[in-house]
Design a protein around this motif. Structure first.
Motif, PDB file in Angstrom:
ATOM      1  N   GLU A   9      14.995  17.663 -19.700  1.00 23.34           N
ATOM      2  CA  GLU A   9      14.297  16.440 -19.330  1.00 23.34           C
ATOM      3  C   GLU A   9      13.614  16.585 -17.966  1.00 23.34           C
ATOM      4  OE1 GLU A   9      15.241  11.673 -18.906  1.00 23.34           O
ATOM      5  OE2 GLU A   9      16.741  13.028 -19.739  1.00 23.34           O
ATOM      6  N   TYR A  10      14.306  17.176 -17.012  1.00 25.94           N
ATOM      7  CA  TYR A  10      13.714  17.360 -15.692  1.00 25.94           C
ATOM      8  C   TYR A  10      12.631  18.442 -15.692  1.00 25.94           C
ATOM      9  CZ  TYR A  10      16.973  14.081 -13.709  1.00 25.94           C
ATOM     10  OH  TYR A  10      17.660  12.935 -13.418  1.00 25.94           O
ATOM     11  N   SER A  17       4.085  16.630 -14.281  1.00 27.29           N
ATOM     12  CA  SER A  17       3.533  16.507 -12.927  1.00 27.29           C
ATOM     13  C   SER A  17       2.532  17.618 -12.644  1.00 27.29           C
ATOM     14  CB  SER A  17       4.659  16.544 -11.896  1.00 27.29           C
ATOM     15  OG  SER A  17       5.516  15.460 -12.065  1.00 27.29           O
ATOM     16  N   VAL A  18       2.857  18.831 -13.051  1.00 32.93           N
ATOM     17  CA  VAL A  18       1.934  19.954 -12.852  1.00 32.93           C
ATOM     18  C   VAL A  18       0.630  19.709 -13.616  1.00 32.93           C
ATOM     19  CG1 VAL A  18       1.597  22.397 -13.428  1.00 32.93           C
ATOM     20  CG2 VAL A  18       3.668  21.666 -12.273  1.00 32.93           C
ATOM     21  N   LEU A  19       0.740  19.210 -14.849  1.00 33.31           N
ATOM     22  CA  LEU A  19      -0.468  18.925 -15.624  1.00 33.31           C
ATOM     23  C   LEU A  19      -1.302  17.814 -14.989  1.00 33.31           C
ATOM     24  CD1 LEU A  19       0.739  19.182 -19.321  1.00 33.31           C
ATOM     25  CD2 LEU A  19      -0.939  20.605 -18.161  1.00 33.31           C
ATOM     26  N   VAL A  57       5.154  14.892  -5.273  1.00 36.72           N
ATOM     27  CA  VAL A  57       4.856  13.459  -5.213  1.00 36.72           C
ATOM     28  C   VAL A  57       4.840  12.855  -6.614  1.00 36.72           C
ATOM     29  CG1 VAL A  57       3.034  11.779  -4.683  1.00 36.72           C
ATOM     30  CG2 VAL A  57       3.665  13.505  -3.008  1.00 36.72           C
ATOM     31  N   PHE A  58       4.224  13.528  -7.565  1.00 37.56           N
ATOM     32  CA  PHE A  58       4.180  12.998  -8.923  1.00 37.56           C
ATOM     33  C   PHE A  58       5.554  13.035  -9.595  1.00 37.56           C
ATOM     34  CE2 PHE A  58      -0.475  13.391  -8.816  1.00 37.56           C
ATOM     35  CZ  PHE A  58      -0.786  12.140  -9.311  1.00 37.56           C
ATOM     36  N   CYS A  59       6.372  14.057  -9.297  1.00 37.31           N
ATOM     37  CA  CYS A  59       7.748  14.061  -9.810  1.00 37.31           C
ATOM     38  C   CYS A  59       8.514  12.862  -9.268  1.00 37.31           C
ATOM     39  CB  CYS A  59       8.468  15.347  -9.415  1.00 37.31           C
ATOM     40  SG  CYS A  59       7.967  16.807 -10.318  1.00 37.31           S
ATOM     41  N   TRP A  60       8.387  12.630  -7.956  1.00 39.44           N
ATOM     42  CA  TRP A  60       9.066  11.490  -7.339  1.00 39.44           C
ATOM     43  C   TRP A  60       8.591  10.178  -7.961  1.00 39.44           C
ATOM     44  CZ3 TRP A  60       6.901   7.506  -4.438  1.00 39.44           C
ATOM     45  CH2 TRP A  60       7.819   6.667  -3.821  1.00 39.44           C
ATOM     46  N   LEU A  61       7.278  10.050  -8.185  1.00 37.94           N
ATOM     47  CA  LEU A  61       6.731   8.825  -8.765  1.00 37.94           C
ATOM     48  C   LEU A  61       7.269   8.594 -10.178  1.00 37.94           C
ATOM     49  CD1 LEU A  61       4.714   6.480  -8.339  1.00 37.94           C
ATOM     50  CD2 LEU A  61       3.015   7.924  -9.440  1.00 37.94           C
ATOM     51  N   GLN A  62       7.302   9.644 -10.984  1.00 38.79           N
ATOM     52  CA  GLN A  62       7.830   9.501 -12.342  1.00 38.79           C
ATOM     53  C   GLN A  62       9.297   9.088 -12.334  1.00 38.79           C
ATOM     54  OE1 GLN A  62       7.347  12.827 -14.928  1.00 38.79           O
ATOM     55  NE2 GLN A  62       5.164  12.991 -14.522  1.00 38.79           N
ATOM     56  N   LEU A  63      10.077   9.700 -11.460  1.00 32.76           N
ATOM     57  CA  LEU A  63      11.494   9.366 -11.412  1.00 32.76           C
ATOM     58  C   LEU A  63      11.707   7.958 -10.883  1.00 32.76           C
ATOM     59  CD1 LEU A  63      12.974  12.766 -10.266  1.00 32.76           C
ATOM     60  CD2 LEU A  63      12.976  11.762 -12.544  1.00 32.76           C
ATOM     61  N   GLN A  64      10.912   7.521  -9.920  1.00 38.62           N
ATOM     62  CA  GLN A  64      11.031   6.155  -9.419  1.00 38.62           C
ATOM     63  C   GLN A  64      10.722   5.145 -10.517  1.00 38.62           C
ATOM     64  OE1 GLN A  64      12.136   4.918  -6.483  1.00 38.62           O
ATOM     65  NE2 GLN A  64      12.763   7.021  -6.106  1.00 38.62           N
ATOM     66  N   VAL A  69      12.191   0.710 -13.865  1.00 38.92           N
ATOM     67  CA  VAL A  69      11.701  -0.098 -14.980  1.00 38.92           C
ATOM     68  C   VAL A  69      12.737  -0.071 -16.098  1.00 38.92           C
ATOM     69  CG1 VAL A  69       9.870  -0.311 -16.706  1.00 38.92           C
ATOM     70  CG2 VAL A  69       9.306   0.370 -14.387  1.00 38.92           C
ATOM     71  N   PRO A  70      13.123  -1.231 -16.599  1.00 36.01           N
ATOM     72  CA  PRO A  70      14.126  -1.228 -17.674  1.00 36.01           C
ATOM     73  C   PRO A  70      13.550  -0.651 -18.966  1.00 36.01           C
ATOM     74  CG  PRO A  70      13.275  -3.434 -17.335  1.00 36.01           C
ATOM     75  CD  PRO A  70      12.689  -2.579 -16.248  1.00 36.01           C
ATOM     76  N   LYS A  71      14.435  -0.066 -19.751  1.00 36.64           N
ATOM     77  CA  LYS A  71      14.005   0.500 -21.026  1.00 36.64           C
ATOM     78  C   LYS A  71      13.945  -0.605 -22.072  1.00 36.64           C
ATOM     79  CE  LYS A  71      15.839   5.072 -20.287  1.00 36.64           C
ATOM     80  NZ  LYS A  71      16.701   6.126 -20.775  1.00 36.64           N
TER      81      LYS A  71
END
Length: 109
Positions: A9-10, A17-19, A57-64, A69-71
């Motif tokens: 998953e990580y 993020s790389v893409l 930065v994009f990894c951090w944003l995705q994880l935040q 946000v609730p599922k």
């Protein structure tokens, strides 16, 4: 098994993020004025640093986003798509078609 699942998953988060950095922020011309007066090795190191920084930065944003946000349940997502978003999308297509038809008609006169 759970550890392998979490690792996958990580790895997917890093891959997305790389893409995103490559496709949307991958401009090579951002350092154009800087490139002319600086050795190529320094510019390459700065571009690598920029790429790694934006990826983090994009990894951090995705994880935040994932953590805050609730599922939604599957049935809630399907109801949102079919009952609310599909009619809005159809109205959007019709309004866009009318606008294009009226714009073409006014230019042809």
């Amino acid at each position: 098994r759970f550890g392998a699942f979490m690792l996958a998953e990580y790895i997917a988060v890093v891959g997305v993020s790389v893409l995103m950095v490559t496709l949307f922020l991958g401009d090579t011309y951002s350092l154009t004025a800087f490139k002319e007066s600086t050795p190529q090795a320094v510019v390459t190191i700065l571009q690598i640093f920029k790429f790694v920084f934006l990826t983090v930065v994009f990894c951090w944003l995705q994880l935040q986003i994932r953590w805050t946000v609730p599922k939604f349940r599957f049935d809630q997502t399907m109801m949102l798509g079919w009952k609310q978003l599909l009619p809005v999308a159809m109205v959007n297509v019709l309004v866009t078609a009318v606008i294009i038809l009226l714009a073409n008609r006014s230019f042809s006169l």
